[in-house]
Design an enzyme around this catalytic site. Sequence first.
Site, PDB file in Angstrom:
ATOM      1  CB  SER A  34      21.372 -10.220 -23.244  1.00 26.93           C
ATOM      2  OG  SER A  34      22.364 -11.124 -22.829  1.00 26.93           O
ATOM      3  CG  HIS A  89      24.491  -8.275 -21.251  1.00 24.45           C
ATOM      4  ND1 HIS A  89      23.408  -9.053 -20.937  1.00 24.45           N
ATOM      5  CD2 HIS A  89      24.451  -7.219 -20.402  1.00 24.45           C
ATOM      6  CE1 HIS A  89      22.742  -8.505 -19.934  1.00 24.45           C
ATOM      7  NE2 HIS A  89      23.354  -7.386 -19.597  1.00 24.45           N
ATOM      8  CG  ASP A 144      21.260  -6.623 -16.648  1.00 25.56           C
ATOM      9  OD1 ASP A 144      20.819  -5.804 -15.818  1.00 25.56           O
ATOM     10  OD2 ASP A 144      22.142  -6.353 -17.480  1.00 25.56           O
TER      11      ASP A 144
END
Length: 371
Positions: A182, A209, A305
């Site tokens: 991310s 992401h 996540d």
Amino acid sequence: MKPIHVLVVDDALVTRRMTCDALGADPAIVVTEATHGNVALQRIADSTPDVVMFDVEMADADALEMLRQLRRASPKLPVIVSASPTEHGAATTIDALLLGASDFAIRPANPGRVPLVQQQLREDLSPKIKALVPSAPAGTPAGPTLVHATTPHVAPMPVTPMPPARAVKTAPPADAIAVGASTGGPNALADLIPALPADLPAPVLIVQHLPAVFTRLLAERLAARSQMPVIEATADLDVRAGRVYLAPGGFHMTLRREGERIVIGLNQERAEHSRRPAVDVLFRSVSRVYGAGALGVVLTGGGQDGLHGADHIVRQGGRVIAQDQSTSVVDILPGLVDRAGLADRVLPLQLIADEIVRRTIGATVRRAVGD
């Protein structure tokens, strides 16, 4: 807590004022502004802010050159870049992320609706800024948590850390590498993927992401630097060893077996942890298809996540590597994975490629002897 000092650099008065006003409404943030890159560099030298945010499409400055100079002077200073939601804006943003920008923001498409734009800016930027600053508000939980992947908006539930991982020498060989990243991920991937050899005997599947268009551009940039082919994944594509597949923005990436083939699936089912693609979705799918041959790699990033997916990999007999705190732009996710007892190795970024190679070589030996 000491307020977070953010320096906003933008040569456009309207967008600069909207950004400053939006951030200034957060009591945890103090904002100063600069109209030009040279002014900003001088202010950074005189009084280092906690975070710098600047427009990568400034008309009177080379924003990428500014970033290069800033990184030479302050390698660890958190930097957020902003750009328009266009192909050019996306390309410039990806280039900035690969040069070491920490995170990015997309300028709202309708600047005429000032209150709405300021709300969007505040909701997008404030969490990113706070994630990039090491200090956390009082009361922030320090222990690991797991959130069930199908209910991403429920309150986190504390879990008991798993027993210590088995010694590394007993780790099963890796048949597939699943990577989740991310905040800070594009730059980490730019170090990791080119360090992998062309004959790596396993596929590499990545969720980073990013929105649509950005993932295609990132795949192109990585492909130009890497020994292995790097592509943005498409539906029904065969998964092959020695190739890198990047999940496209806006789509979850999964795997399925069809006879002797392993095939990529893409879907636009509900976002998990407000993310699509989601790392958890990829990790669960890879662990179901490859079982103990799955190796998860958790790179820099915030949020949760990937935590649930890492747990799934371990419970299926696979293994997980996490990037260490010293080389992570944001250590929230890899730190959670480590503290939950899910990572059997926690490594600086520059050592992860060698560890992947070491584990996949074991897979080659295993297949050769028919084990």
